[in-house]
Design a protein around this motif. Structure first.
Motif, PDB file in Angstrom:
ATOM      1  N   ALA A   5     -22.917   2.001   4.357  1.00  0.00           N
ATOM      2  CA  ALA A   5     -21.857   1.097   4.815  1.00  0.00           C
ATOM      3  C   ALA A   5     -22.292  -0.362   4.700  1.00  0.00           C
ATOM      4  O   ALA A   5     -21.504  -1.229   4.305  1.00  0.00           O
ATOM      5  CB  ALA A   5     -21.482   1.428   6.255  1.00  0.00           C
ATOM      6  N   LYS A   6     -23.539  -0.626   5.025  1.00  0.00           N
ATOM      7  CA  LYS A   6     -24.039  -2.004   4.927  1.00  0.00           C
ATOM      8  C   LYS A   6     -24.002  -2.496   3.489  1.00  0.00           C
ATOM      9  O   LYS A   6     -23.615  -3.643   3.219  1.00  0.00           O
ATOM     10  CB  LYS A   6     -25.467  -2.071   5.474  1.00  0.00           C
ATOM     11  CG  LYS A   6     -26.024  -3.480   5.577  1.00  0.00           C
ATOM     12  CD  LYS A   6     -27.359  -3.495   6.291  1.00  0.00           C
ATOM     13  CE  LYS A   6     -27.874  -4.920   6.466  1.00  0.00           C
ATOM     14  NZ  LYS A   6     -29.174  -4.947   7.199  1.00  0.00           N
ATOM     15  N   LYS A   7     -24.358  -1.636   2.539  1.00  0.00           N
ATOM     16  CA  LYS A   7     -24.296  -2.011   1.136  1.00  0.00           C
ATOM     17  C   LYS A   7     -22.857  -2.217   0.677  1.00  0.00           C
ATOM     18  O   LYS A   7     -22.549  -3.149  -0.079  1.00  0.00           O
ATOM     19  CB  LYS A   7     -24.972  -0.944   0.276  1.00  0.00           C
ATOM     20  CG  LYS A   7     -26.483  -0.907   0.412  1.00  0.00           C
ATOM     21  CD  LYS A   7     -27.091   0.153  -0.498  1.00  0.00           C
ATOM     22  CE  LYS A   7     -28.608   0.173  -0.385  1.00  0.00           C
ATOM     23  NZ  LYS A   7     -29.214   1.216  -1.257  1.00  0.00           N
ATOM     24  N   ILE A   8     -21.964  -1.371   1.138  1.00  0.00           N
ATOM     25  CA  ILE A   8     -20.558  -1.499   0.756  1.00  0.00           C
ATOM     26  C   ILE A   8     -19.978  -2.818   1.246  1.00  0.00           C
ATOM     27  O   ILE A   8     -19.306  -3.537   0.493  1.00  0.00           O
ATOM     28  CB  ILE A   8     -19.751  -0.310   1.325  1.00  0.00           C
ATOM     29  CG1 ILE A   8     -20.138   0.980   0.605  1.00  0.00           C
ATOM     30  CG2 ILE A   8     -18.246  -0.554   1.195  1.00  0.00           C
ATOM     31  CD1 ILE A   8     -19.608   2.233   1.274  1.00  0.00           C
ATOM     32  N   VAL A   9     -20.246  -3.156   2.498  1.00  0.00           N
ATOM     33  CA  VAL A   9     -19.708  -4.384   3.072  1.00  0.00           C
ATOM     34  C   VAL A   9     -20.263  -5.611   2.365  1.00  0.00           C
ATOM     35  O   VAL A   9     -19.576  -6.627   2.216  1.00  0.00           O
ATOM     36  CB  VAL A   9     -20.005  -4.430   4.585  1.00  0.00           C
ATOM     37  CG1 VAL A   9     -19.685  -5.802   5.157  1.00  0.00           C
ATOM     38  CG2 VAL A   9     -19.197  -3.353   5.307  1.00  0.00           C
ATOM     39  N   SER A  10     -21.496  -5.529   1.896  1.00  0.00           N
ATOM     40  CA  SER A  10     -22.098  -6.670   1.197  1.00  0.00           C
ATOM     41  C   SER A  10     -21.844  -6.641  -0.303  1.00  0.00           C
ATOM     42  O   SER A  10     -22.360  -7.480  -1.045  1.00  0.00           O
ATOM     43  CB  SER A  10     -23.606  -6.731   1.470  1.00  0.00           C
ATOM     44  OG  SER A  10     -24.245  -5.554   1.006  1.00  0.00           O
ATOM     45  N   GLY A  11     -21.062  -5.658  -0.773  1.00  0.00           N
ATOM     46  CA  GLY A  11     -20.666  -5.620  -2.180  1.00  0.00           C
ATOM     47  C   GLY A  11     -21.715  -5.079  -3.124  1.00  0.00           C
ATOM     48  O   GLY A  11     -21.697  -5.404  -4.317  1.00  0.00           O
ATOM     49  N   GLN A  12     -22.601  -4.223  -2.631  1.00  0.00           N
ATOM     50  CA  GLN A  12     -23.658  -3.663  -3.476  1.00  0.00           C
ATOM     51  C   GLN A  12     -23.325  -2.224  -3.860  1.00  0.00           C
ATOM     52  O   GLN A  12     -23.381  -1.329  -3.020  1.00  0.00           O
ATOM     53  CB  GLN A  12     -24.993  -3.678  -2.732  1.00  0.00           C
ATOM     54  CG  GLN A  12     -25.450  -5.039  -2.256  1.00  0.00           C
ATOM     55  CD  GLN A  12     -26.731  -4.952  -1.447  1.00  0.00           C
ATOM     56  OE1 GLN A  12     -27.689  -4.279  -1.828  1.00  0.00           O
ATOM     57  NE2 GLN A  12     -26.746  -5.616  -0.310  1.00  0.00           N
ATOM     58  N   GLY A  13     -22.963  -1.996  -5.095  1.00  0.00           N
ATOM     59  CA  GLY A  13     -22.761  -0.642  -5.585  1.00  0.00           C
ATOM     60  C   GLY A  13     -21.345  -0.128  -5.408  1.00  0.00           C
ATOM     61  O   GLY A  13     -20.492  -0.747  -4.769  1.00  0.00           O
ATOM     62  N   ASP A  14     -21.106   1.042  -5.969  1.00  0.00           N
ATOM     63  CA  ASP A  14     -19.806   1.700  -5.888  1.00  0.00           C
ATOM     64  C   ASP A  14     -19.672   2.407  -4.546  1.00  0.00           C
ATOM     65  O   ASP A  14     -20.495   3.275  -4.212  1.00  0.00           O
ATOM     66  CB  ASP A  14     -19.669   2.715  -7.022  1.00  0.00           C
ATOM     67  CG  ASP A  14     -18.389   3.515  -6.918  1.00  0.00           C
ATOM     68  OD1 ASP A  14     -17.316   2.916  -7.099  1.00  0.00           O
ATOM     69  OD2 ASP A  14     -18.480   4.723  -6.631  1.00  0.00           O
ATOM     70  N   PRO A  15     -18.647   2.086  -3.755  1.00  0.00           N
ATOM     71  CA  PRO A  15     -18.528   2.671  -2.415  1.00  0.00           C
ATOM     72  C   PRO A  15     -18.490   4.194  -2.408  1.00  0.00           C
ATOM     73  O   PRO A  15     -19.162   4.832  -1.581  1.00  0.00           O
ATOM     74  CB  PRO A  15     -17.215   2.084  -1.892  1.00  0.00           C
ATOM     75  CG  PRO A  15     -17.083   0.779  -2.607  1.00  0.00           C
ATOM     76  CD  PRO A  15     -17.628   1.035  -3.982  1.00  0.00           C
ATOM     77  N   ALA A  16     -17.723   4.792  -3.308  1.00  0.00           N
ATOM     78  CA  ALA A  16     -17.617   6.244  -3.328  1.00  0.00           C
ATOM     79  C   ALA A  16     -18.964   6.895  -3.623  1.00  0.00           C
ATOM     80  O   ALA A  16     -19.347   7.893  -2.998  1.00  0.00           O
ATOM     81  CB  ALA A  16     -16.578   6.684  -4.353  1.00  0.00           C
ATOM     82  N   GLN A  17     -19.702   6.321  -4.559  1.00  0.00           N
ATOM     83  CA  GLN A  17     -20.993   6.888  -4.913  1.00  0.00           C
ATOM     84  C   GLN A  17     -22.006   6.681  -3.797  1.00  0.00           C
ATOM     85  O   GLN A  17     -22.810   7.579  -3.489  1.00  0.00           O
ATOM     86  CB  GLN A  17     -21.515   6.252  -6.206  1.00  0.00           C
ATOM     87  CG  GLN A  17     -22.759   6.937  -6.772  1.00  0.00           C
ATOM     88  CD  GLN A  17     -22.500   8.393  -7.117  1.00  0.00           C
ATOM     89  OE1 GLN A  17     -21.563   8.685  -7.868  1.00  0.00           O
ATOM     90  NE2 GLN A  17     -23.306   9.303  -6.580  1.00  0.00           N
ATOM     91  N   LEU A  18     -21.970   5.515  -3.179  1.00  0.00           N
ATOM     92  CA  LEU A  18     -22.893   5.242  -2.071  1.00  0.00           C
ATOM     93  C   LEU A  18     -22.685   6.229  -0.928  1.00  0.00           C
ATOM     94  O   LEU A  18     -23.659   6.769  -0.375  1.00  0.00           O
ATOM     95  CB  LEU A  18     -22.697   3.808  -1.579  1.00  0.00           C
ATOM     96  CG  LEU A  18     -23.248   2.702  -2.468  1.00  0.00           C
ATOM     97  CD1 LEU A  18     -22.734   1.335  -2.006  1.00  0.00           C
ATOM     98  CD2 LEU A  18     -24.776   2.712  -2.450  1.00  0.00           C
ATOM     99  N   LEU A  19     -21.435   6.485  -0.572  1.00  0.00           N
ATOM    100  CA  LEU A  19     -21.174   7.405   0.520  1.00  0.00           C
ATOM    101  C   LEU A  19     -21.452   8.854   0.123  1.00  0.00           C
ATOM    102  O   LEU A  19     -21.903   9.656   0.948  1.00  0.00           O
ATOM    103  CB  LEU A  19     -19.731   7.252   1.006  1.00  0.00           C
ATOM    104  CG  LEU A  19     -19.466   5.983   1.828  1.00  0.00           C
ATOM    105  CD1 LEU A  19     -17.989   5.860   2.174  1.00  0.00           C
ATOM    106  CD2 LEU A  19     -20.297   5.976   3.111  1.00  0.00           C
TER     107      LEU A  19
END
Length: 424
Positions: free
Chosen positions: A394-408
């Motif tokens: 979630a922290k990476k998603i909020v800061s715009g790092q990487g694809d959200p679906a893949q990160l989760l």
């Protein structure tokens, strides 16, 4: 008394222990787990508490212990007040000699029961089991047995300044889009519109998932990589992009100072802070749930709290059960005192909650009603190994790092391994 704050400076009292023998207090070791003189009592219980930040809490717990010992002079009680990272210290103690006989935990983890570290307490509840809400019972139930007694229910929600929103022509938000728009509109050169936590996230990823109809864990499977979860967590980036979030304040979200000192007009905090908020602001505040994500979503408030458990591997299991039953089942007056006198908390026993006068009026009553209609608790499988991958993603998603679906998805796969291990 929020469970999420157990490692933070809100808990920053000096550590130490007091031993109660036949109603008298005797100073003990300032190191958790240290020994003390039982004064001739046949049994000495070591009872651990994390260092609550609310004024008077340490004195209250020691007073309760003294009352128990007066009624049960054969059982001495040593109250150990544990500052700092309570969870880490507790987990370490449970793997070594000298672990506490009775201890509290914030987010209950069924892994403790599965590892045989905490004792079932069905016999402690007895007929009083009917006093507790089903949600609190389910939370501490593993394979049909009850492994803890909820001491308090802590409700977390949004506080907002009525006058500030009214002056800006902003209606209290009921959707996430409205919350984001309000936070942006209330942000200026002199201050930000919203405080969720010093990291800019706080509980918001969990709330986002729930508010869009998603789950963290469902039927033994990590569920936070679902399309609804991805959509809602990704939307949190808007708050960061709008630069409407207060970051790096002197205290974190669990303390209402940013709100009461007029630093922000909207803050995520807890019911425990309401007396301080009312003292500072009078009636110029209201409360809101985390708003629904879109028209198909639903508002949520988070319900945490603290649970009393008995060390199944301790030397004094029956005496420990007697203490837990005496305090958290039998002593209605002390349970009410604990819930109303040191910040506000909802008593888990419904007959006690019904007598909690301070929670039956005004904004406190509104908050209790929100908990009843929109309250959600973390699953009892949500331990560090399961939750940490989600928080990192979630922290990476909020800061715009990487694809959200893949990160989760990657986080969920990692967490599933931990979950499977926990349940094996």
């Amino acid at each position: 008394m929020s469970a999420r704050s157990s490692q933070l400076s809100r808990r920053g009292f000096l550590g130490g222990s007091l031993l109660f023998v036949a109603g008298a207090a005797v100073g003990c070791s300032t190191t958790p787990g240290g020994s003390g003189d039982a004064g001739g009592a046949g049994t000495t219980l070591n009872v651990w508490s994390h260092a609550y930040g609310e004024a008077g809490t340490q004195q209250a717990l020691t007073r309760y212990a003294a009352q128990f010992t007066k009624a049960n002079p054969d059982i001495a009680v040593k109250v150990t007040w544990v500052p700092g990272d309570y969870t880490a210290k507790l987990n370490a103690s449970l793997l070594a000699d000298g672990a506490p006989d009775v201890f509290e935990i914030g987010d209950f983890s069924q892994a403790l029961a599965r590892r045989g570290q905490i004792a079932p307490l069905d016999d402690v509840y007895g007929s009083a089991k009917a006093d507790f809400g089903q949600g609190d019972l389910d939370y501490v139930t593993v394979d049909g047995k009850i492994y803890g007694i909820k001491m308090i229910d802590d409700v977390m929600m949004l506080y907002y300044r009525k006058s500030v929103l009214a002056k800006a022509g902003i209606t209290p938000p009921t959707t996430f889009d409205a919350l984001a728009s309000a936070a942006k509109a209330l942000t200026s050169k002199s201050g930000k519109g919203l405080f969720l936590g010093n990291d800019g996230i706080g509980d918001s990823p969990i709330l986002a998932v729930w508010s869009n109809g998603g789950e963290l864990v469902a039927d033994g499977k990590v569920a936070y990589a679902s399309p609804k979860a991805v959509e809602a967590v990704t939307a949190l980036k808007r708050l960061a992009d709008d630069q409407s979030l207060l970051l790096g304040f002197t205290t974190d979200w669990w303390d209402p100072s940013a709100f009461t000192q007029n630093v922000v007009p909207i803050q995520w905090c807890g019911l425990w802070a309401m007396p301080a908020v009312k003292t500072a602001l009078g009636d110029d505040f209201g409360v809101l749930p985390w708003p629904a994500f879109g028209s198909a979503g639903k508002p949520v408030v988070r319900v945490g709290g603290w649970t009393s458990c008995v060390n199944a591997k301790g030397k004094h299991v029956e005496a420990a059960k007697k203490f837990v039953k005496w305090l958290w089942v039998e002593q209605s007056d002390l349970q009410k005192d604990w819930s109303e006198s040191y910040g506000f908390h909802v008593p888990p026993r419904r007959p006690v909650a019904a007598t909690a006068d301070k929670l039956s009026q005004g904004t406190a009553k509104e908050t209790v009603e929100l908990a009843a209609t929109s309250g959600r608790s973390n699953p009892n499988t949500w331990d560090t190994e399961v939750s940490t991958p989600f928080a990192a993603a979630a922290k990476k998603i909020v800061s715009g790092q990487g694809d959200p679906a893949q990160l989760l998805a990657d986080a969920a796969a990692q967490a599933q391994t931990a979950l499977d291990k926990q349940r094996s």
